[in-house]
Motif scaffolding. Sequence first.
Motif, PDB file in Angstrom:
ATOM      1  N   VAL A   1      12.561 -46.658 -60.925  1.00  0.00           N
ATOM      2  CA  VAL A   1      12.833 -47.964 -60.313  1.00  0.00           C
ATOM      3  C   VAL A   1      12.428 -49.083 -61.262  1.00  0.00           C
ATOM      4  CG1 VAL A   1      12.219 -49.499 -58.400  1.00  0.00           C
ATOM      5  CG2 VAL A   1      12.694 -47.078 -57.958  1.00  0.00           C
ATOM      6  N   ALA A   2      11.245 -48.944 -61.867  1.00  0.00           N
ATOM      7  CA  ALA A   2      10.763 -49.973 -62.793  1.00  0.00           C
ATOM      8  C   ALA A   2      11.692 -50.104 -64.002  1.00  0.00           C
ATOM      9  CB  ALA A   2       9.339 -49.646 -63.241  1.00  0.00           C
ATOM     10  N   LEU A   3      12.072 -48.978 -64.591  1.00  0.00           N
ATOM     11  CA  LEU A   3      12.956 -49.019 -65.757  1.00  0.00           C
ATOM     12  C   LEU A   3      14.333 -49.554 -65.402  1.00  0.00           C
ATOM     13  CD1 LEU A   3      11.915 -45.706 -67.513  1.00  0.00           C
ATOM     14  CD2 LEU A   3      11.651 -48.021 -68.420  1.00  0.00           C
ATOM     15  N   ASP A   4      14.798 -49.268 -64.204  1.00  0.00           N
ATOM     16  CA  ASP A   4      16.080 -49.807 -63.766  1.00  0.00           C
ATOM     17  C   ASP A   4      16.033 -51.331 -63.706  1.00  0.00           C
ATOM     18  OD1 ASP A   4      18.790 -49.483 -62.562  1.00  0.00           O
ATOM     19  OD2 ASP A   4      17.795 -50.421 -60.838  1.00  0.00           O
TER      20      ASP A   4
ATOM     21  N   MET B   1      21.900 -50.056 -69.817  1.00  0.00           N
ATOM     22  CA  MET B   1      23.317 -50.254 -69.505  1.00  0.00           C
ATOM     23  C   MET B   1      23.614 -49.606 -68.163  1.00  0.00           C
ATOM     24  SD  MET B   1      25.096 -47.537 -72.129  1.00  0.00           S
ATOM     25  CE  MET B   1      26.686 -47.304 -71.403  1.00  0.00           C
ATOM     26  N   GLU B   2      24.634 -50.100 -67.496  1.00  0.00           N
ATOM     27  CA  GLU B   2      25.027 -49.513 -66.224  1.00  0.00           C
ATOM     28  C   GLU B   2      25.850 -48.253 -66.503  1.00  0.00           C
ATOM     29  OE1 GLU B   2      26.283 -51.239 -61.938  1.00  0.00           O
ATOM     30  OE2 GLU B   2      27.323 -52.067 -63.656  1.00  0.00           O
ATOM     31  N   VAL B   3      25.539 -47.206 -65.772  1.00  0.00           N
ATOM     32  CA  VAL B   3      26.200 -45.921 -65.968  1.00  0.00           C
ATOM     33  C   VAL B   3      26.912 -45.533 -64.670  1.00  0.00           C
ATOM     34  CG1 VAL B   3      25.838 -43.492 -66.558  1.00  0.00           C
ATOM     35  CG2 VAL B   3      24.372 -45.223 -67.555  1.00  0.00           C
TER      36      VAL B   3
ATOM     37  N   GLY C   1      27.124 -45.215 -54.556  1.00  0.00           N
ATOM     38  CA  GLY C   1      27.139 -45.059 -53.108  1.00  0.00           C
ATOM     39  C   GLY C   1      26.901 -43.638 -52.650  1.00  0.00           C
ATOM     40  N   MET C   2      27.756 -43.182 -51.787  1.00  0.00           N
ATOM     41  CA  MET C   2      27.611 -41.901 -51.100  1.00  0.00           C
ATOM     42  C   MET C   2      27.460 -40.671 -52.002  1.00  0.00           C
ATOM     43  SD  MET C   2      27.126 -40.547 -48.316  1.00  0.00           S
ATOM     44  CE  MET C   2      27.800 -40.437 -46.701  1.00  0.00           C
ATOM     45  N   PRO C   3      28.173 -40.536 -53.122  1.00  0.00           N
ATOM     46  CA  PRO C   3      28.040 -39.300 -53.908  1.00  0.00           C
ATOM     47  C   PRO C   3      26.612 -38.986 -54.360  1.00  0.00           C
ATOM     48  CG  PRO C   3      29.967 -40.498 -54.622  1.00  0.00           C
ATOM     49  CD  PRO C   3      29.214 -41.391 -53.667  1.00  0.00           C
TER      50      PRO C   3
ATOM     51  N   LEU D   1      21.050 -41.646 -60.343  1.00  0.00           N
ATOM     52  CA  LEU D   1      22.471 -41.914 -60.142  1.00  0.00           C
ATOM     53  C   LEU D   1      22.675 -43.092 -59.190  1.00  0.00           C
ATOM     54  CD1 LEU D   1      25.188 -40.729 -61.034  1.00  0.00           C
ATOM     55  CD2 LEU D   1      25.131 -39.290 -59.003  1.00  0.00           C
ATOM     56  N   LYS D   2      21.874 -43.148 -58.143  1.00  0.00           N
ATOM     57  CA  LYS D   2      21.961 -44.238 -57.168  1.00  0.00           C
ATOM     58  C   LYS D   2      21.598 -45.571 -57.814  1.00  0.00           C
ATOM     59  CE  LYS D   2      21.453 -45.505 -52.541  1.00  0.00           C
ATOM     60  NZ  LYS D   2      22.801 -45.984 -52.343  1.00  0.00           N
TER      61      LYS D   2
END
Length: 155
Positions: free
Chosen positions: A26-29, A35-37, A43-45, A106-107
Amino acid sequence: MTEPTDFKKPRILPVAWLVIAALAMVALDKILPLMEVLPQLKGMPTWLLLGPGSILLLWSALKFASAKTGVMPFSESTQLITTGIYRFTRNPMYLGMSLFLAGGALKLGSLGAWLPVPMFVWIIQRNFIIQEEIFLTGIYGDEYREYMRKVRRWL
């Protein structure tokens, strides 16, 4: 059965490492997303990893509890569990934790959130899995060696 003494018992439990890794994700995000991956998978997956990871963790812990053997690493082992999910992986609890973290990364959706996942796997393998193999070989001997020969550590 005697308790082996030639293994290194870690001071920090796996669940603590799980919490540390999740907080680091969470902190690193937030601090270092890099970059966004795969933003379409936010979402749901992600439940395709979070759900099975949680179920695997709980199911394997309940298997230990029903066999009346220690769930905590290096606690008294009264029975070698080799049935159910343990026919496919020797470490379903750790696999479940890893899947849970991968689902969380992933979320979150950033590359930074993924950095703690391989670190968690490395810490668990080095500090717990390898040491537990020594511990359980000391208790079950050839029976555990045969189980290790037939069933992989992870998958």
